[in-house]
Design an enzyme around this catalytic site. Structure first.
Site, short mmCIF file in Angstrom:
data_model
loop_
_atom_site.label_atom_id
_atom_site.label_comp_id
_atom_site.label_asym_id
_atom_site.label_seq_id
_atom_site.Cartn_x
_atom_site.Cartn_y
_atom_site.Cartn_z
N SER A 107 0.84 -1.20 0.00
CA SER A 107 0.00 0.00 0.00
C SER A 107 0.87 1.24 0.00
O SER A 107 1.98 1.24 0.56
CB SER A 107 -0.89 0.01 1.24
OG SER A 107 -1.55 1.25 1.39
N TYR B 180 -1.11 -0.06 10.45
CA TYR B 180 -1.28 -0.48 9.07
C TYR B 180 -0.12 0.04 8.21
O TYR B 180 0.50 -0.72 7.45
CB TYR B 180 -2.61 0.03 8.51
CG TYR B 180 -2.85 -0.39 7.07
CD1 TYR B 180 -3.23 -1.70 6.78
CD2 TYR B 180 -2.68 0.50 6.03
CE1 TYR B 180 -3.45 -2.09 5.47
CE2 TYR B 180 -2.90 0.12 4.72
CZ TYR B 180 -3.27 -1.18 4.44
OH TYR B 180 -3.48 -1.57 3.13
#
Length: 242
Positions: A142, A164
């Protein structure tokens, strides 16, 4: 043993994972669609198989070492080969999670999926991948794990959803290290950022692109030629700094 190339996709029951399964099966591959919940894997695989694609379910919890080992043994038994591994399974952090106040137990659980899950599955399946004439490992990462993404990158939102972003940065680092170890063996290892993708209702209104567009980046890395790149982070087939 099948003559077709075989791909295994973790977290394949929905969203980008399921669309990657569709894309690779459409290229003529046998695809093992894996999910933590075996029933969900079976339901998703049945939908794709109903479209005439060779997609088969596999129960696989990437956080369970014994389960991962059992899944690897099952793949060796049938279909008996593995050419592509897509580490797509992921967990997400609360948006209001900050470094100073994060629940570290929750952060560890997230890292077990996003980092150690991919690491564990790759270790377990690497012996089978090494037997392939053109093995590929794709870690779905990501922009949140980079300093280059101005929208969602590290530091872009005051440290929000910290575990994350940290997990994806660590996954990028693992990709680099794994590729360095396997240089010259034919195993190409890359990370892919699919970009902000509409995996939940309402996300398109936030500017997210359709799921097939995000999945196309992952499928690209899974089908690289033998002289393709290794050790990089890519989005839409272009190198992405991190």
């Amino acid at each position: 043993m099948t003559d077709a190339r075989v791909a295994l996709v973790t977290g394949g029951a929905r969203g980008i994972g399921r669309e990657v399964c569709r894309a690779l099966a459409s290229e003529g591959m046998t695809v093992l669609l894996s999910a933590r919940d075996g029933d969900r894997a079976a339901e998703a695989a049945a939908v794709l198989a109903g479209d005439g694609l060779d997609v088969r379910p596999l129960a696989l919890d990437v956080t369970d070492p014994a389960g991962v080992a059992a899944a690897a043994a099952a793949v060796r038994d049938d279909p008996g080969r593995l050419d592509v591994l897509v580490n797509n399974a992921a967990s997400f952090a609360p948006w209001d999670e900050t470094p100073s106040a994060a629940d570290l137990d929750g952060a560890r659980e997230l890292m077990e999926v996003n980092l150690f899950g991919a690491w564990r599955v790759t270790q377990a399946l690497l012996p089978l991948l090494r037997e392939s004439p053109s093995p590929r490992v794709v870690n779905v990462s990501s922009g949140a794990g980079t300093r280059a993404d101005p929208i969602s990158g590290l530091g872009a939102h005051g440290g929000a959803a910290v575990s994350y972003g940290v997990s994806k940065a660590a996954l990028n680092a693992l990709t680099t290290q794994m590729a360095a170890e396997l240089a010259g063996t034919g195993v190409l290892v890359n990370a892919v950022c699919p970009g902000l993708t509409a995996t939940s209702p309402g996300m398109e209104e936030m500017g997210a692109r359709p799921v097939p567009e995000g999945a196309a980046s992952v499928a690209w890395a899974a089908t690289l030629p033998d002289d393709g790149p290794t050790g990089g982070l890519f989005r839409d087939g272009r190198i992405m700094p991190w």
